[in-house]
Scaffold this active site. Structure first.
Site, PDB file in Angstrom:
ATOM      1  N   HIS A   1     -34.576  12.600   8.286  1.00  0.00           N
ATOM      2  CA  HIS A   1     -33.185  12.607   7.830  1.00  0.00           C
ATOM      3  C   HIS A   1     -32.423  13.861   8.261  1.00  0.00           C
ATOM      4  O   HIS A   1     -31.344  14.130   7.749  1.00  0.00           O
ATOM      5  CB  HIS A   1     -33.120  12.489   6.303  1.00  0.00           C
ATOM      6  CG  HIS A   1     -33.621  11.177   5.796  1.00  0.00           C
ATOM      7  ND1 HIS A   1     -33.007   9.977   6.064  1.00  0.00           N
ATOM      8  CD2 HIS A   1     -34.718  10.874   5.057  1.00  0.00           C
ATOM      9  CE1 HIS A   1     -33.696   8.993   5.502  1.00  0.00           C
ATOM     10  NE2 HIS A   1     -34.745   9.511   4.893  1.00  0.00           N
TER      11      HIS A   1
ATOM     12  N   ILE B   1     -27.537  16.620   8.001  1.00  0.00           N
ATOM     13  CA  ILE B   1     -28.478  16.038   7.052  1.00  0.00           C
ATOM     14  C   ILE B   1     -27.940  14.697   6.573  1.00  0.00           C
ATOM     15  O   ILE B   1     -26.804  14.606   6.095  1.00  0.00           O
ATOM     16  CB  ILE B   1     -28.663  16.965   5.828  1.00  0.00           C
ATOM     17  CG1 ILE B   1     -29.074  18.369   6.277  1.00  0.00           C
ATOM     18  CG2 ILE B   1     -29.677  16.370   4.852  1.00  0.00           C
ATOM     19  CD1 ILE B   1     -28.897  19.423   5.207  1.00  0.00           C
ATOM     20  N   CYS B   2     -28.744  13.670   6.685  1.00  0.00           N
ATOM     21  CA  CYS B   2     -28.375  12.346   6.193  1.00  0.00           C
ATOM     22  C   CYS B   2     -28.917  12.225   4.773  1.00  0.00           C
ATOM     23  O   CYS B   2     -30.086  11.918   4.562  1.00  0.00           O
ATOM     24  CB  CYS B   2     -28.963  11.273   7.099  1.00  0.00           C
ATOM     25  SG  CYS B   2     -28.524   9.604   6.614  1.00  0.00           S
ATOM     26  N   LEU B   3     -28.049  12.524   3.799  1.00  0.00           N
ATOM     27  CA  LEU B   3     -28.428  12.505   2.387  1.00  0.00           C
ATOM     28  C   LEU B   3     -27.226  11.991   1.603  1.00  0.00           C
ATOM     29  O   LEU B   3     -26.152  12.586   1.657  1.00  0.00           O
ATOM     30  CB  LEU B   3     -28.824  13.923   1.945  1.00  0.00           C
ATOM     31  CG  LEU B   3     -29.367  14.101   0.536  1.00  0.00           C
ATOM     32  CD1 LEU B   3     -30.682  13.336   0.351  1.00  0.00           C
ATOM     33  CD2 LEU B   3     -29.581  15.577   0.234  1.00  0.00           C
TER      34      LEU B   3
END
Length: 151
Positions: free
Chosen positions: A83, A90-92
């Site tokens: 992620h 950041i893929c959150l």
């Protein structure tokens, strides 16, 4: 002092005086207007990232906490994680769609540490090369497609 600056001053004080395990910040490295923070996070014991240190950069605007901070990994050590893109984005979901003013910098740091701790294999997202080549400089301007890791 504006409302967002009061909120940031309170959160900064809390992080300096009572940092969660694996999180550290020094008051000296924050911009005078509190808009940019550098926070160090350390990989937890018994995880793939044990003993590794990473730098997170938080950028805030005047709408904080009603808008999420921009959070990216910076520096020479960007974690290799499904992620985390090689440019530090950041893929959150809590950094975009699931952001709520009830969240804080501390909550974001703990979520990122949890994300790192639960990682089973160090690898980049499958679309890393395409994303890094085509993305906006700001991850907050990215339209993320979140996927379920349990499948």
């Amino acid at each position: 002092m504006d409302a967002y600056q009061r909120r940031l001053a309170k959160e900064l004080s809390q992080l300096v005086n009572e940092p969660p395990v694996g999180v550290s910040i020094s008051e000296e490295n924050t911009a005078p207007d509190l808009r940019v923070w550098q926070i160090t996070v350390e990989g937890a014991t018994n995880t793939l990232y044990e003993g590794e240190k990473f730098t997170l950069q938080f950028r805030f605007d005047e709408q904080y906490p009603f808008t999420s901070p921009e959070v990216i990994f910076t520096g020479d050590n960007i974690p290799v994680h499904p992620h985390v893109y090689s440019n530090g984005h950041i893929c959150l979901s809590i950094l975009t769609d699931d952001w709520t003013p009830a969240l804080s910098v501390q909550a974001v740091c703990l979520s990122i540490l949890s994300m790192l701790s639960s990682c089973k294999e160090k690898k980049r997202p499958p679309d890393n090369a395409f994303y890094v080549r085509t993305c906006s400089k700001s991850p907050n301007k990215t339209r993320w497609w979140f996927h379920d890791d349990t499948v």
